[in-house]
Design a protein around this motif. Structure first.
Motif, short mmCIF file in Angstrom:
data_model
loop_
_atom_site.label_atom_id
_atom_site.label_comp_id
_atom_site.label_asym_id
_atom_site.label_seq_id
_atom_site.Cartn_x
_atom_site.Cartn_y
_atom_site.Cartn_z
N GLU A 44 0.81 -1.12 0.01
CA GLU A 44 0.02 0.00 0.04
C GLU A 44 0.80 1.42 0.04
N ASP A 45 2.19 1.38 0.34
CA ASP A 45 2.97 2.33 0.43
C ASP A 45 3.91 2.15 -0.93
N PRO A 46 3.63 3.07 -1.96
CA PRO A 46 4.23 2.74 -3.18
C PRO A 46 5.67 3.80 -3.33
N GLY A 47 5.79 4.65 -2.06
CA GLY A 47 6.94 5.43 -2.07
C GLY A 47 6.76 6.59 -2.97
N ALA A 48 7.92 7.49 -3.35
CA ALA A 48 7.79 8.39 -4.30
C ALA A 48 7.15 7.87 -5.67
N ILE A 49 6.35 8.65 -6.52
CA ILE A 49 5.94 8.36 -7.55
C ILE A 49 6.59 9.75 -8.57
N GLY A 50 7.52 9.10 -9.54
CA GLY A 50 7.96 9.89 -10.70
C GLY A 50 7.25 10.03 -11.77
N PRO A 51 7.63 10.80 -12.92
CA PRO A 51 7.16 11.28 -14.15
C PRO A 51 6.82 9.66 -14.88
N GLY A 52 5.82 9.63 -15.41
CA GLY A 52 5.40 8.42 -16.13
C GLY A 52 4.95 7.47 -14.97
N LYS A 53 4.75 7.70 -13.64
CA LYS A 53 4.10 7.01 -12.84
C LYS A 53 4.85 5.79 -12.38
N VAL A 54 6.39 6.31 -12.50
CA VAL A 54 7.49 5.25 -12.02
C VAL A 54 7.44 5.10 -10.52
N ARG A 55 7.14 4.07 -10.02
CA ARG A 55 6.87 3.97 -8.55
C ARG A 55 8.48 3.31 -7.83
N GLU A 56 8.52 4.13 -6.75
CA GLU A 56 9.72 4.06 -5.82
C GLU A 56 9.86 2.38 -5.53
N LYS A 57 8.59 2.05 -5.19
CA LYS A 57 8.84 0.53 -4.41
C LYS A 57 9.23 -0.34 -5.53
N ASN A 58 9.00 -0.16 -6.82
CA ASN A 58 9.14 -1.18 -7.73
C ASN A 58 10.64 -1.09 -8.12
N VAL A 59 10.96 0.04 -8.26
CA VAL A 59 12.60 0.51 -8.68
C VAL A 59 13.51 -0.17 -7.63
N VAL A 60 13.10 0.22 -6.38
CA VAL A 60 14.11 -0.08 -5.40
C VAL A 60 14.08 -1.75 -5.10
N LEU A 61 12.97 -2.35 -5.47
CA LEU A 61 13.01 -3.85 -5.21
C LEU A 61 13.66 -4.51 -6.31
N SER A 62 13.66 -3.94 -7.56
CA SER A 62 14.59 -4.48 -8.55
C SER A 62 16.04 -4.22 -8.27
N ILE A 63 16.40 -2.96 -7.89
CA ILE A 63 17.69 -2.84 -7.47
C ILE A 63 18.23 -3.68 -6.26
N SER A 64 17.47 -3.95 -5.41
CA SER A 64 17.80 -4.67 -4.32
C SER A 64 18.04 -6.28 -4.74
N LYS A 65 16.97 -6.77 -5.39
CA LYS A 65 17.49 -8.09 -5.99
C LYS A 65 18.52 -8.35 -6.76
N GLU A 66 18.86 -7.30 -7.62
CA GLU A 66 20.09 -7.51 -8.29
C GLU A 66 21.34 -7.14 -7.31
N LEU A 67 21.33 -6.28 -6.52
CA LEU A 67 22.37 -6.29 -5.36
C LEU A 67 22.53 -7.57 -4.50
N ALA A 68 21.66 -8.24 -4.17
CA ALA A 68 21.56 -9.57 -3.41
C ALA A 68 22.21 -10.31 -4.44
N ARG A 69 21.78 -10.60 -5.54
CA ARG A 69 22.35 -11.32 -6.55
C ARG A 69 23.82 -11.32 -6.73
N GLN A 70 24.36 -10.10 -7.14
CA GLN A 70 25.75 -9.80 -7.07
C GLN A 70 26.50 -10.10 -5.66
N ILE A 71 26.11 -9.88 -4.77
CA ILE A 71 26.73 -9.98 -3.32
C ILE A 71 26.76 -11.64 -3.32
N ASN A 72 25.49 -12.35 -3.41
CA ASN A 72 25.54 -13.90 -3.13
C ASN A 72 26.67 -14.61 -4.16
N ALA A 73 26.87 -13.84 -5.39
CA ALA A 73 27.66 -14.40 -6.29
C ALA A 73 29.13 -14.47 -5.84
#
Length: 292
Positions: A44-73
């Motif tokens: 329910e908490d989208p975080g900040a919403i940028g132009p084009g309705k880019v939602r912070e919650k989705n952006v940071v989840l993608s970055i976090s998953k990639e960060l976890a992948r790189q660290i686990n490697a």
């Protein structure tokens, strides 16, 4: 903007309950460095919403998953996420997850926003001294928290050791804050290689997710989602990989120099480290050079 409302969040049992776990021993009998990564907002908490309705919650989840992948490697590291999909977790629950994971570092990932679209740049935050002091007071007010915090020290607080608890908590908080600033500086310098920086030094604030007295914690603002240019970049997989890579590089740079005791990294460092035997007639500069 919703007005009065009632929100009921339903969680899967594996999301709701995080039991304490032993740290991983996947590297020759020595434990891994544990990094807990916290994608901000969610559900329910989208975080900040940028132009084009880019939602912070989705952006940071993608970055976090990639960060976890790189660290686990990388051998000697193990990364966990506080959330793995689009649901909300309370702020204190996020730090509880890090504690139950026995984290050596907590990294909260966000995207900044401002009223003016011109604002830009990535930032790194550590806890402010004022925030650390207020959190210490809260912990000491709940003796079960203080007992859990210093339980590993082998000290039995009893009912009369308020001074001892205060001193130990202060030592733990000071050490964690010092480590947070140090790892934050490494991450910030690494971010500067791929992104414009909003500030060129680690900032300090009283963010709730940074208030673990015993876990070094940083909050990374990956850019301003309210800035049209940065919003577009943050919404692309290629830029998300670059941001994750820079954070990972900074984290690994810090732990390479400051490996936690008992980890594979610390063991490997001691085995690979060279030593120099001081000989009669050596000057201080020669000794320093040969031990550098």
């Amino acid at each position: 903007s919703y007005g009065d409302r009632l929100v009921v969040d339903l969680y899967l049992s594996k999301v709701k309950e995080y039991k304490p776990v032993k740290q991983i021993n996947s590297s020759g009998g020595k434990r891994d460095v544990i990094v807990v990564i916290d994608p901000g907002h969610g559900g329910e908490d989208p975080g900040a919403i940028g132009p084009g309705k880019v939602r912070e919650k989705n952006v940071v989840l993608s970055i976090s998953k990639e960060l976890a992948r790189q660290i686990n490697a990388v051998k000697g590291y193990r990364a966990y996420l506080t959330r793995e999909s689009d649901y909300f977790i309370g702020l204190r629950k996020r730090t509880e997850i890090a504690r139950k994971r026995n984290a050596d570092l907590f990294v909260s990932v966000h995207a900044d926003a401002f009223t003016r679209p011109q604002a830009n740049g990535a930032s790194v935050f550590a806890l402010s001294k004022k925030g650390a002091s207020s959190e210490a007071a809260r912990w000491l007010a709940k003796r079960e928290n203080a007992s859990d915090l210093i339980g590993g020290s082998g000290v039995n607080l009893g009912d009369h050791d308020d001074m001892l608890a205060s001193v130990l908590l202060d030592l733990s908080s000071t050490a964690s804050l010092r480590a947070s600033l140090s790892v934050g500086d490494r991450v910030l310098q690494s971010l500067g290689g791929v992104a414009r920086l909003h500030k060129r030094q680690v900032e300090q604030a009283g963010f709730m997710v940074l208030k673990s007295p015993d876990i070094p914690s940083i909050l990374v603002e990956t850019g301003f989602i309210s800035n049209p240019t940065e919003s577009r970049r943050l919404n692309t997989r290629s830029y998300q990989r670059k941001i994750a890579g820079s954070i990972s590089k900074g984290v690994k740079s810090y732990f390479s120099d400051q490996p936690p005791i008992g980890t594979w990294l610390a063991s490997n460092q001691s085995k690979s480290g060279s030593s120099y035997t001081v000989k009669k007639g050596d000057t201080l500069s020669q000794i320093a050079h040969n031990n550098a």
